[in-house]
Design a protein around this motif. Structure first.
Motif, PDB file in Angstrom:
ATOM      1  N   THR A  73     -55.524  13.985  20.643  1.00 16.83           N
ATOM      2  CA  THR A  73     -55.385  13.034  19.552  1.00 16.83           C
ATOM      3  C   THR A  73     -56.564  13.124  18.590  1.00 16.83           C
ATOM      4  N   TYR A  96     -50.920  17.253  28.826  1.00 14.31           N
ATOM      5  CA  TYR A  96     -52.131  16.775  28.167  1.00 14.31           C
ATOM      6  C   TYR A  96     -51.768  16.187  26.818  1.00 14.31           C
ATOM      7  N   ASN A  97     -52.559  15.200  26.388  1.00 13.02           N
ATOM      8  CA  ASN A  97     -52.447  14.633  25.046  1.00 13.02           C
ATOM      9  C   ASN A  97     -53.725  14.940  24.278  1.00 13.02           C
ATOM     10  N   GLU A 113     -63.417  15.460  27.568  1.00 19.25           N
ATOM     11  CA  GLU A 113     -62.395  14.512  27.129  1.00 19.25           C
ATOM     12  C   GLU A 113     -62.567  14.203  25.650  1.00 19.25           C
ATOM     13  N   GLN A 114     -63.791  13.833  25.264  1.00 20.14           N
ATOM     14  CA  GLN A 114     -64.081  13.643  23.855  1.00 20.14           C
ATOM     15  C   GLN A 114     -64.712  14.919  23.314  1.00 20.14           C
ATOM     16  N   THR A 168     -59.911  13.573  21.063  1.00 21.17           N
ATOM     17  CA  THR A 168     -59.942  13.466  22.524  1.00 21.17           C
ATOM     18  C   THR A 168     -58.820  14.279  23.149  1.00 21.17           C
ATOM     19  N   CYS A 169     -59.051  14.676  24.394  1.00 23.10           N
ATOM     20  CA  CYS A 169     -58.053  15.353  25.214  1.00 23.10           C
ATOM     21  C   CYS A 169     -57.910  14.568  26.511  1.00 23.10           C
ATOM     22  N   THR A 170     -56.698  14.132  26.837  1.00 24.01           N
ATOM     23  CA  THR A 170     -56.435  13.319  28.019  1.00 24.01           C
ATOM     24  C   THR A 170     -55.341  13.955  28.868  1.00 24.01           C
ATOM     25  N   PRO A 171     -55.613  14.195  30.175  1.00 21.38           N
ATOM     26  CA  PRO A 171     -56.904  14.045  30.852  1.00 21.38           C
ATOM     27  C   PRO A 171     -57.887  15.119  30.398  1.00 21.38           C
ATOM     28  N   LYS A 172     -59.142  14.992  30.825  1.00 19.61           N
ATOM     29  CA  LYS A 172     -60.148  15.959  30.409  1.00 19.61           C
ATOM     30  C   LYS A 172     -59.784  17.344  30.916  1.00 19.61           C
TER      31      LYS A 172
END
Length: 206
Positions: free
Chosen positions: A145, A142-143, A99-100, A185-189
């Motif tokens: 950021t 996915y996001n 995720e991070q 970060t990537c959401t969700p992982k």
């Protein structure tokens, strides 16, 4: 007298027709030779023009910075400052879901850290990045950021939907001060590809 006159006329007429035919043949052959020469000259001219045009087009497409560099002096205000580029590569296993995003410094300089990248110098920066997911990831949105943690500020955001696996190259210029930290970060992982040309992060100090 009638027969003599007719025969005489036929002889005279035939002589004239034969001479005219021979002259006409010579003219036709002359025109053929001349037209052949003109065609050859025209074809050669067109070939030269095409080659010259293609050469000029190739030269015009060359980057200006790489042409005649030995004779060009770059203005001082266009020269990048020394050590102005910092690049990072992924620092996680390909099989991990993260995720991070953690990073390993390729070119050290004015940023330190791993999970959170700490700015060591005040200035104007250009941040660019690309993130590519593993193709075996579930089909969902996915996001991705890039966020400034102190103060809390969103710098870059990209959306990965079901039709694509990559954010593509994204970038933004921003003012950063010493002590600021960057976090990606990537959401969700997700499982993120770690090859250098598919997932990377770079910061340029302007």
């Amino acid at each position: 007298m009638m027969s003599l006159s007719a025969e005489y006329c036929r002889e005279k007429t035939g002589g004239r027709d034969g001479g005219a035919l021979a002259q006409q043949n010579r003219l036709i052959w002359g025109l053929l030779v001349w037209s052949t020469l003109l065609t050859l000259v025209l074809a050669a001219s067109i070939t030269v023009q095409i080659i010259h045009g293609a050469s000029a087009q190739v030269q015009s497409q060359e980057p200006r910075n790489f042409r005649h560099t030995q004779n060009v002096t770059m203005p001082i205000n266009l020269q990048p400052p020394p050590n102005s580029l910092v690049t990072f590569q992924p620092d996680w296993e390909h099989i991990e879901q993260v995720e991070q995003l953690r990073w390993k410094t390729n070119l050290p300089g004015f940023i330190e850290g791993k999970n959170q990248l700490k700015i060591e110098e005040d200035g104007l920066y250009f941040i660019y990045m690309q993130v590519t997911l593993d193709p075996r990831e579930p089909e969902q949105n996915y996001n991705v950021t890039v966020q400034l943690n102190n103060p809390d500020e969103l710098i870059l955001i990209a959306y990965i939907n079901r039709s694509t696996l990559s954010t593509g190259l994204m970038g933004k210029g921003t003012v950063l001060t010493k002590g600021n930290t960057l976090r990606v970060t990537c959401t969700p992982k997700a499982k993120i590809k770690i090859s250098a040309f598919e997932t990377y992060l770079g910061v340029i100090k302007l």
